[in-house]
Enzyme design. Structure first.
Site, PDB file in Angstrom:
ATOM      1  N   LYS A 243     -51.744   3.049  19.862  1.00 19.54           N
ATOM      2  CA  LYS A 243     -50.495   2.433  19.413  1.00 19.54           C
ATOM      3  C   LYS A 243     -50.008   3.247  18.228  1.00 19.54           C
ATOM      4  CE  LYS A 243     -53.001  -1.386  18.795  1.00 19.54           C
ATOM      5  NZ  LYS A 243     -52.226  -2.399  19.518  1.00 19.54           N
ATOM      6  N   ARG A 244     -48.772   2.967  17.740  1.00 19.03           N
ATOM      7  CA  ARG A 244     -48.327   3.648  16.538  1.00 19.03           C
ATOM      8  C   ARG A 244     -49.323   3.392  15.404  1.00 19.03           C
ATOM      9  NH1 ARG A 244     -43.271   6.523  16.439  1.00 19.03           N
ATOM     10  NH2 ARG A 244     -43.568   6.461  14.192  1.00 19.03           N
TER      11      ARG A 244
ATOM     12  N   HIS B 285     -37.605  -8.085  16.767  1.00 19.46           N
ATOM     13  CA  HIS B 285     -38.916  -7.514  17.121  1.00 19.46           C
ATOM     14  C   HIS B 285     -39.859  -7.378  15.936  1.00 19.46           C
ATOM     15  CE1 HIS B 285     -37.791  -6.140  21.239  1.00 19.46           C
ATOM     16  NE2 HIS B 285     -36.587  -6.132  20.698  1.00 19.46           N
TER      17      HIS B 285
ATOM     18  N   LYS C   4     -50.949  -3.843  29.238  1.00 17.43           N
ATOM     19  CA  LYS C   4     -51.271  -2.742  30.150  1.00 17.43           C
ATOM     20  C   LYS C   4     -52.790  -2.604  30.282  1.00 17.43           C
ATOM     21  CE  LYS C   4     -47.042  -0.907  28.361  1.00 17.43           C
ATOM     22  NZ  LYS C   4     -46.421  -0.199  27.228  1.00 17.43           N
TER      23      LYS C   4
ATOM     24  N   THR D 295     -47.483  -4.738  23.502  1.00 19.59           N
ATOM     25  CA  THR D 295     -47.373  -4.667  24.961  1.00 19.59           C
ATOM     26  C   THR D 295     -48.480  -3.785  25.555  1.00 19.59           C
ATOM     27  OG1 THR D 295     -45.694  -2.974  24.568  1.00 19.59           O
ATOM     28  CG2 THR D 295     -44.907  -5.140  25.238  1.00 19.59           C
TER      29      THR D 295
ATOM     30  N   LYS E 288     -51.506  -2.656  11.765  1.00 21.14           N
ATOM     31  CA  LYS E 288     -52.252  -2.614  13.025  1.00 21.14           C
ATOM     32  C   LYS E 288     -53.745  -2.366  12.783  1.00 21.14           C
ATOM     33  CE  LYS E 288     -48.179  -0.850  15.522  1.00 21.14           C
ATOM     34  NZ  LYS E 288     -47.872  -1.779  16.638  1.00 21.14           N
TER      35      LYS E 288
HETATM   36  C1  26Q Z   1     -34.753   1.140  11.764  1.00 20.23           C
HETATM   37  C2  26Q Z   1     -33.842   1.701  10.875  1.00 20.23           C
HETATM   38  C3  26Q Z   1     -33.837   3.062  10.649  1.00 20.23           C
HETATM   39  C4  26Q Z   1     -34.730   3.879  11.335  1.00 20.23           C
HETATM   40  C5  26Q Z   1     -35.640   3.326  12.227  1.00 20.23           C
HETATM   41  C6  26Q Z   1     -35.653   1.963  12.441  1.00 20.23           C
HETATM   42  C7  26Q Z   1     -36.631   1.366  13.405  1.00 20.23           C
HETATM   43  C8  26Q Z   1     -36.932   2.031  14.588  1.00 20.23           C
HETATM   44  C9  26Q Z   1     -37.850   1.488  15.487  1.00 20.23           C
HETATM   45  C10 26Q Z   1     -37.233   0.151  13.161  1.00 20.23           C
HETATM   46  C11 26Q Z   1     -38.143  -0.385  14.070  1.00 20.23           C
HETATM   47  C12 26Q Z   1     -38.451   0.278  15.239  1.00 20.23           C
HETATM   48  C13 26Q Z   1     -39.397  -0.216  16.237  1.00 20.23           C
HETATM   49  C14 26Q Z   1     -39.986  -1.375  16.230  1.00 20.23           C
HETATM   50  C15 26Q Z   1     -40.942  -1.768  17.270  1.00 20.23           C
HETATM   51  O1  26Q Z   1     -41.310  -0.981  18.124  1.00 20.23           O
HETATM   52  N1  26Q Z   1     -41.382  -3.018  17.267  1.00 20.23           N
HETATM   53  C16 26Q Z   1     -42.327  -3.493  18.269  1.00 20.23           C
HETATM   54  O2  26Q Z   1     -41.592  -4.053  19.345  1.00 20.23           O
HETATM   55  C17 26Q Z   1     -42.443  -4.380  20.422  1.00 20.23           C
HETATM   56  C18 26Q Z   1     -41.575  -4.868  21.565  1.00 20.23           C
HETATM   57  O3  26Q Z   1     -41.090  -6.149  21.301  1.00 20.23           O
HETATM   58  C19 26Q Z   1     -43.468  -5.412  20.006  1.00 20.23           C
HETATM   59  O4  26Q Z   1     -44.353  -5.610  21.085  1.00 20.23           O
HETATM   60  C20 26Q Z   1     -44.236  -4.946  18.770  1.00 20.23           C
HETATM   61  O5  26Q Z   1     -45.070  -5.975  18.305  1.00 20.23           O
HETATM   62  C21 26Q Z   1     -43.261  -4.521  17.689  1.00 20.23           C
HETATM   63  O6  26Q Z   1     -43.959  -3.970  16.579  1.00 20.23           O
END
Ligand code: 26Q
Length: 808
Positions: A552-553, A364, A664, A660, A558
């Site tokens: 978004k985050r 991702h 929406k 995503t 972004k």
């Molecule tokens: C990893 C290690 C330790 C702590 C936290 C994490 C961690 C947690 C969440 C790393 C990444 C995430 C989340 C990533 C994320 O949300 N990515 C998004 O995924 C979406 C679904 O595929 C995409 O649409 C977005 O583009 C992408 O940024």
């Protein structure tokens, strides 16, 4: 509502009508008239859980009787949001339950508002997992999601004087009614300890001794699909120590009170709270324990399920697909190896064959800082047996690489799972999975070209794309009744089951009556949202202004600060030209920042400061308004999406894997103002160039500029608007200065905000011009709704089923 298929009462209503007053009486000793909204919420939820539990059981029995393949989706995050409303709608009970409640003068929407969001995720990745459970049920595939029952989900965000404050998300008091405890399925998980190796009867054995035990207990949350016999389950693991261990008791008796209690507390904290980072890795001990808990408990459960039905693991890969949602559940791979080798006595090659045919992995992110790596020493200490298996996987993998790469040791080192004393989780996933996919066309290409280029050359057949999708019913017929009505009146109701039906709406692109109705629908939604925000936040917004939305985050890639710079420029222009014509606009932001991400928090504060300064200037405030809505979450998005005019998707090309929220928003008729990044490219293909506004550099242009040398200072010198906006950040906005944001842009600008600024300004001007031509705008909007069908999660999971899980 016209959307309900049949006018006759849903057969489930007989039970519901009987149970509703009976359960209110039994549980709370009240009649429906006397019951509080909370009590009604609780009882209705209990009834729906029972209905879904029975339905799931029937579905599982059917799957087993035909020997169907099971899909298990492992994810550290499932951002579920609320359950009551979506399940009632998906079971096609909404009209009947609304009527039943009305008989007791109870308002159904107020009941829905009683439910806290299950916020067991950060953002896109977690929401995607939740959407896929809905879609898997709808399309009839037997699916179970696995994650952790975090006692505290994603923090609740407050904004105080522009500063983000994080509050604990204590969701279980209202949320636990959706959780069915399954203590009989608890799994023992072993942490720490050491390895003893020995030979017996010519066989080498490894045993894990002196470990600490944690008990993982599952709680099931049912997820209904629409118009289907299937029900998905989300199985959430809660961690507890098995009382006081004898080792701890011994330590305690010997007088080491604190350390005996500390280990107990550490193990009991595993499922306490979700890590609030996204797109940034945080290599902490507790996070590793969480990840291993998820993997060991889920793999244990999958193996138990499979053995109960088939009595052997020989056919595991034919009957089971295990999907890894990003690298966070990677440890499931060595854990399954461990069970096959140590518990079942398989030889290495056979075990590896089963494992590699069972796992599939979705990436991702392409951001280097988000690619997970773990210290060798940490893994060795916390999960010693898993460590030894990873080392063996790596040795054998590197041997194969050497043979296949013509003994190119440099390349083999590059591709090694273990290097520089770190374990590279993505590399392990690619080595052990039969399928690796990205989440949009562009992202899947970038993976092949750069992130996993060597691996792609080594096994090109593994690499695939599945563009993300959304559980679109949640944001359309469950959230936007006015648009649902218009669609039902024009194209019938089949679109509720089949997103592709939305395409039929395109026929009306030149029908002025429909176009006017569409404008009217948007206006109604904007009024409804304005009322919601007034009630929720006490903020007044003008439904007659353009709603320009970036939700978004918060992350530099972004580029919320690009949006902010444009607003600063507009503000300066209005100060100098108070009487110039200007289409009133409301910029709506909502975003959580990772608590440790200082610059992101500064950007939030800067947007707040701009908002405050503009608010204090009455002449400008009726033309330009900025609102930062606190605590962005699934429920807020459901209220907001129907009201948006413009969808800001302005990441630097090549950085957003998919996105995503963009889907929406288009589904609800917003026009995308975006770069050629992630899913925006596919939105452009779906709606045509006239119905989207694209600006900025392409991915190759970004790469070329980087290679040539990017000097943001040149843009400050070359463009007075850029210079002025950055100077304002130094000088102060609403009395606050933002020197770190300003310097980051001026000196480094890692996401090339300044390089895209001019192009963004022009795109903003153009989209406002489009908005002012009301018929043109309505036509653009209509084409977006009509083109949104391919972004259905039903389509996405069908592609996974066909191309990756081989379910049929
Ligand atoms: C990893 C290690 C330790 C702590 C936290 C994490 C961690 C947690 C969440 C790393 C990444 C995430 C989340 C990533 C994320 O949300 N990515 C998004 O995924 C979406 C679904 O595929 C995409 O649409 C977005 O583009 C992408 O940024």
């Amino acid at each position: 509502m016209a959307a309900s298929k049949a006018k006759k009462q849903n057969p489930l209503m007989a039970k519901i009508r009987e149970d509703f007053p009976r359960k209110l009486q039994a549980l709370f000793n009240v009649t429906p008239e006397e019951a509080s909204d909370k009590q009604v919420y609780h009882v209705l939820s209990t009834i729906i859980v029972e209905i879904l539990g029975e339905k799931r059981q029937k579905f599982v029995n059917k799957t087993h009787s035909v020997g169907g393949k099971q899909i298990y989706y492992l994810s550290m995050e499932f951002l579920m949001g609320r359950s009551l409303k979506t399940n009632i709608y998906n079971l096609e009970l909404a009209d009947d339950i609304r009527a039943m409640l009305k008989e007791h003068t109870i308002n159904m929407d107020r009941i829905f508002e009683q439910e806290p969001d299950a916020g067991l995720g950060n953002g896109g990745l977690g929401r995607l997992a939740a959407c896929y459970l809905d879609a898997l049920a709808t399309t009839g595939f037997p699916a179970m999601g696995y994650s952790i029952l975090y006692e505290f989900g994603i923090f609740r965000q407050k904004i105080e004087d522009g500063m983000q404050i994080e509050l604990a998300d204590d969701w279980l008091p209202g949320g636990s009614v959706w959780l069915v405890p399954r203590p009989e399925l608890a799994i023992e998980v072993h942490l720490e300890g050491s390895l003893q190796e020995y030979w017996d009867n010519h066989h080498f054995h490894v045993s894990h001794v002196n470990y600490n035990t944690v008990i993982a207990t599952p709680y099931d949350m049912y997820v209904s699909g629409y118009d289907t016999d299937a029900v998905s389950v989300l199985r959430l693991w809660s961690a507890k120590t098995p009382g006081f261990s004898s080792a701890a008791m011994k330590e305690f008796s010997e007088g080491h009170f604190a350390s005996a209690l500390a280990q107990d507390a550490l193990d009991n904290s595993i499922s306490k709270i979700l890590y609030p980072n996204d797109n940034h890795l945080d290599g902490k001990n507790l996070r590793l324990r969480q990840q291993y808990l998820l993997c060991a408990a889920s793999i244990g459960d999958i193996v138990n399920n499979h053995m109960a039905v088939y009595g052997t693991l020989e056919n595991l890969a034919d009957k089971v697909s295990i999907h890894i949602n990003d690298t966070h559940p990677t440890l499931a791979i060595p854990e399954l190896m461990r069970i096959l080798l140590d518990d079942c006595g398989y030889k290495w090659d056979k075990a590896w064959d089963i494992v590699t045919r069972t796992f599939a992995y979705t990436n991702h992110t392409v951001m280097a800082e988000a690619l997970e790596k773990w210290d060798v020493s940490l893994i060795k200490q916390v999960i010693p047996r898993i460590f030894s298996i990873i080392i063996e996987i790596n040795n054998r993998y590197c041997q194969t690489l050497m043979e296949r790469n013509g003994y190119d040791s440099e390349k083999t080192t590059r591709m090694s799972i273990v290097k520089d004393n770190m374990i590279h989780m993505a590399t392990l996933c690619v080595a052990a999975s039969h399928s690796v996919n990205g989440v949009s066309k562009l992202h899947s290409q970038i993976i092949k070209d750069s992130v996993f280029h060597d691996e792609y050359e080594f096994s090109p057949e593994k690499f695939k794309n599945v563009t993300n999708g959304i559980a679109y019913r949640r944001w359309l017929y469950q959230s936007n009744p006015a648009l649902t009505q218009l669609l039902s009146d024009t194209i019938g109701t089949k679109f509720i089951k089949d997103g592709a039906e939305l395409e039929k709406f395109r026929k009306f692109e030149n029908d002025e009556t429909v176009l006017n109705k569409l404008l009217d629908v948007k206006k109604q939604s904007k009024i409804a949202f304005s009322n919601y925000v007034l009630d929720r936040d006490g903020i007044e917004i003008d439904p007659d202004s353009i709603f320009d939305v970036q939700v978004k985050r918060l992350h530099e890639y972004k580029r919320q600060h690009l949006n902010a710079m444009n607003i600063l420029t507009d503000y300066a222009y209005l100060m100098n030209n108070p009487d110039a014509p200007f289409t009133p606009k409301t910029y709506i932001f909502a975003a959580k920042a990772a608590p440790g991400y200082y610059l992101a928090k500064q950007i939030i504060k800067m947007i707040w400061a701009i908002s405050e300064e503009v608010r204090k200037n009455p002449n400008i405030h009726n033309k330009l308004r900025i609102v930062f809505l606190e605590n962005y979450c699934v429920t807020l998005s459901e209220h907001l999406m129907p009201a948006a005019d413009i969808s800001e998707q302005i990441s630097t090309a090549g950085t957003e894997a998919s996105g995503t929220g963009c889907m929406k928003l288009m589904l609800n008729g917003a026009i995308t103002l975006g770069t050629l990044d992630g899913a925006n490219i596919e939105i452009k293909d779906a709606v045509g160039d006239d119905n989207i506004v694209i600006f900025g550099m392409t991915t190759p242009e970004v790469n070329e500029l980087k290679a040539r040398g990017y000097y943001p200072i040149d843009y400050c010198h070359g463009d007075g608007r850029i210079n002025d906006a950055i100077e304002r950040m130094y000088r102060g906005i609403n009395g606050c200065t933002f020197p770190e944001v300003a310097s980051s842009l001026k000196e480094r600008d890692p996401y090339m905000v300044l390089a895209d600024f001019d192009s963004y300004r022009k795109a903003q001007a153009y989209i406002t011009e489009c908005y002012n031509d009301r018929m043109k705008w309505a036509k653009m909007s209509l084409n977006n709704i009509a083109g949104a069908g391919i972004f259905s999660a039903d389509r996405a999971v069908t592609e996974y089923a066909d191309n990756i899980w081989h379910l049929r």
